[in-house]
Design a protein around this motif. Sequence first.
Motif, short mmCIF file in Angstrom:
data_model
loop_
_atom_site.label_atom_id
_atom_site.label_comp_id
_atom_site.label_asym_id
_atom_site.label_seq_id
_atom_site.Cartn_x
_atom_site.Cartn_y
_atom_site.Cartn_z
N VAL A 297 0.61 -1.07 -0.10
CA VAL A 297 -0.02 0.20 -0.14
C VAL A 297 0.95 1.30 0.16
O VAL A 297 0.24 2.38 -0.32
N GLY A 298 2.04 1.22 0.11
CA GLY A 298 2.89 2.47 0.05
C GLY A 298 4.38 2.07 0.30
O GLY A 298 4.61 0.99 0.61
N GLU A 299 5.18 3.44 0.17
CA GLU A 299 6.72 3.35 0.57
C GLU A 299 7.15 3.60 1.84
O GLU A 299 6.61 4.08 2.57
N LEU A 300 8.11 2.76 2.24
CA LEU A 300 8.73 3.10 3.48
C LEU A 300 10.11 3.67 3.50
O LEU A 300 10.85 3.22 2.37
N PRO A 301 10.66 4.19 4.28
CA PRO A 301 11.87 4.94 4.41
C PRO A 301 12.80 4.00 4.70
O PRO A 301 14.12 3.99 4.46
#
Length: 277
Positions: free
Chosen positions: A70-74
């Motif tokens: 569902v999305g990007e992580l640092p």
Amino acid sequence: MTQKHAFQQVDVFSSQSFKGNPLAVVCDADDVSDAQMEAFANWTNLSETTFLLKPTVEGADYRVRIFTPVGELPFAGHPTLGSCHVWLSRHGKPGQQEVVQQCGAGLVRVRVSDGTLAFAAPPLRKSGSVDTETLTTVAAALGVASSGIVDANWTDNGPGWLSLLLKARADVLNIRPDYAALGRFQVGVVAPCTPEDGVDTDFELRAFGDNCEDPVTGSLNAGVAQWLMGKGMAPERYVASQGTAMGRAGRVHVEKLGDDIWIGGEVTTFIEGNVII
């Protein structure tokens, strides 16, 4: 426009086949767009999928972008070790002992030793005690009585972790989370193991968030180690188990050397080929 990319799917943090945390890794992904990365990570439906790119800062060996469905992580732990394993298989040098990864959280050092990999825990973005309202919400969502919580702390190094220390391993394994009630929180739970537990590890962990349980979680183990060691509640070298409640056999090796806390484990490639993105 679609192109063919080298691809590996690896298992991280277990010496037993298919008992760790799987990771999909796409190589030479500099020409893959953000939308394509998001779509591919959503399609793999693994906890994380990573994309290896050329570094953009001096001192880094490679750059990685880390995506959940569902999305990007640092930053995330098992994607760090898995991505490094794949990069080394394609670009590493014999006898190489340390690799520097560039990611959203900055530069992360990865140590190569005796066939295993370990990353240096990055600084916590958020630490300290948890407010009463948040702790009450999280405890209720996990079905944990407030009397069973020994301590609680923010251990966020990127994904947003909040961690609870419980009294016993059985308390951790008996949790049945209500994900709707847990909402936006990313929660780790840890308890010490005793000889009576009959296991070969010192701590048992579980990780909850995004409507699922993560099998074995490097970032959580890093934050928990910084917290527990900092308060004198964990030795400077130990092994943690995770994934037990899911039928996995995750083993995370934690060691403090100087000012660094290293989070390590084994990585094995099980799928290798090409993908078209």
